[in-house]
Write an enzyme that holds these catalytic residues in place. Structure first.
Site, PDB file in Angstrom:
ATOM      1  N   ASP A  60       0.819  -1.214   0.000  1.00  0.00           N
ATOM      2  CA  ASP A  60       0.000   0.000   0.000  1.00  0.00           C
ATOM      3  C   ASP A  60       0.850   1.261   0.000  1.00  0.00           C
ATOM      4  O   ASP A  60       2.071   1.209   0.170  1.00  0.00           O
ATOM      5  CB  ASP A  60      -0.897   0.014   1.249  1.00  0.00           C
ATOM      6  CG  ASP A  60      -1.982  -1.048   1.209  1.00  0.00           C
ATOM      7  OD1 ASP A  60      -2.433  -1.393   0.103  1.00  0.00           O
ATOM      8  OD2 ASP A  60      -2.380  -1.524   2.291  1.00  0.00           O
ATOM      9  N   TYR A 118       6.690  -9.984   6.777  1.00  0.00           N
ATOM     10  CA  TYR A 118       6.716  -8.539   7.006  1.00  0.00           C
ATOM     11  C   TYR A 118       7.356  -8.236   8.353  1.00  0.00           C
ATOM     12  O   TYR A 118       7.264  -9.029   9.293  1.00  0.00           O
ATOM     13  CB  TYR A 118       5.294  -7.966   7.018  1.00  0.00           C
ATOM     14  CG  TYR A 118       4.641  -7.841   5.667  1.00  0.00           C
ATOM     15  CD1 TYR A 118       4.693  -6.638   4.965  1.00  0.00           C
ATOM     16  CD2 TYR A 118       3.951  -8.907   5.097  1.00  0.00           C
ATOM     17  CE1 TYR A 118       4.080  -6.508   3.724  1.00  0.00           C
ATOM     18  CE2 TYR A 118       3.335  -8.788   3.858  1.00  0.00           C
ATOM     19  CZ  TYR A 118       3.405  -7.579   3.183  1.00  0.00           C
ATOM     20  OH  TYR A 118       2.804  -7.457   1.956  1.00  0.00           O
TER      21      TYR A 118
END
Length: 270
Positions: A60, A118
């Site tokens: 994003d 992540y």
């Protein structure tokens, strides 16, 4: 009509690193800056033909990557240095190719991936940072990283992550398989490290937002398990900011033999 044979098509994989703070996310969009657009432009210059890339995970706006993987097809035959040094010379300073590897026809950066990893970095200090301010998320209340780690362990395995899924998520199912989630402290930095087969939209940032409430002693350790069971996004905490999030690694079957450089970011060990 010419009877000339079609030139051979090469399939190439690249490891990509980028600072996402000045981009509206990975995916190419009209009239806004995207990492994909800059990378495709640089690759097209080196290949001398239009290039389209496919990535392992579309990050994003504001999210960074140290371990993004892409693939593309080209008829251009180039040395590895052209796809690394040459492409980097045509990229803005906040995007870089880390490695290159020729891959077989059945490789796909997204669909061949078996897991994504992540790391979320919190700068846990009373005063805001100036250096790296777009690469960490500032949280001023003292956080208990061990408490956060214990609370997070209920997320391991296959679960319905509706409570940690963005309302606009387009995934067909909220079920995901979390392989590990660790929370550690490094001086003023708290790092949340999570690996799963895949992630629903905003999943890491929504988990981190709720873990920070536990770490700040605003919620009990049992709260994360309660949220998971409730399957209700409105009960969980606000979404953590984008700037602390990094896509650090993507796993593939060993047969593809892709390079595995240090994940980082910066000095964080693997």
């Amino acid at each position: 009509m010419s009877d000339q044979q079609q030139p051979p098509v090469y399939k190439i994989a690249l490891g990509i690193e980028y600072d996402g703070s000045r981009y509206y996310g990975w995916q190419r969009q009209n009239e806004v800056r995207s990492v994909q657009e800059k990378l495709e432009k640089a690759l097209s210059q080196v290949a001398n033909e239009p290039i389209t890339v496919f990535c392992a995970g579309r990050t994003d706006a504001g999210v960074h990557g140290t371990g993004q993987v892409v693939h593309f097809e080209t008829t251009a035959q180039r040395k590895d240095a052209a796809w690394t040094l040459g492409v980097n010379a045509n990229l803005p300073g906040d995007i870089a190719v880390r490695w290159v590897k020729a891959v077989p026809d059945d490789f796909h950066a997204r669909f061949s991936a078996t897991a994504r990893r992540y790391r979320y970095i919190i700068y846990n200090h009373r005063l805001r940072p100036a250096v790296l301010s777009k690469g960490v998320t500032h949280f001023y209340e003292p956080l208990d990283a061990e408490r956060m780690h214990r609370a997070a362990q209920c997320l391991l395995g296959e679960n319905d992550f509706t409570s940690f899924r963005a309302v606009q998520c387009q995934s067909r199912t909220p079920w995901r398989n979390v392989m590990h989630i660790n929370v550690t402290r490094h001086g003023p930095y708290v790092v949340v490290d999570i690996k799963a087969n895949a992630f629903v939209h905003h999943m890491v940032r929504n988990i981190v937002g709720s873990l920070m409430e536990v770490g700040a002693n605003n919620q009990p350790e049992s709260w994360i398990a309660e949220l998971l069971a409730a399957k209700d996004r409105t009960l969980a905490a606000a979404t953590a900011k984008a700037e602390g999030l990094y896509l650090v690694a993507v796993d593939y079957p060993d047969r593809f033999d892709l390079p595995k450089p240090p994940m980082g970011p910066l000095f964080l060990a693997d």
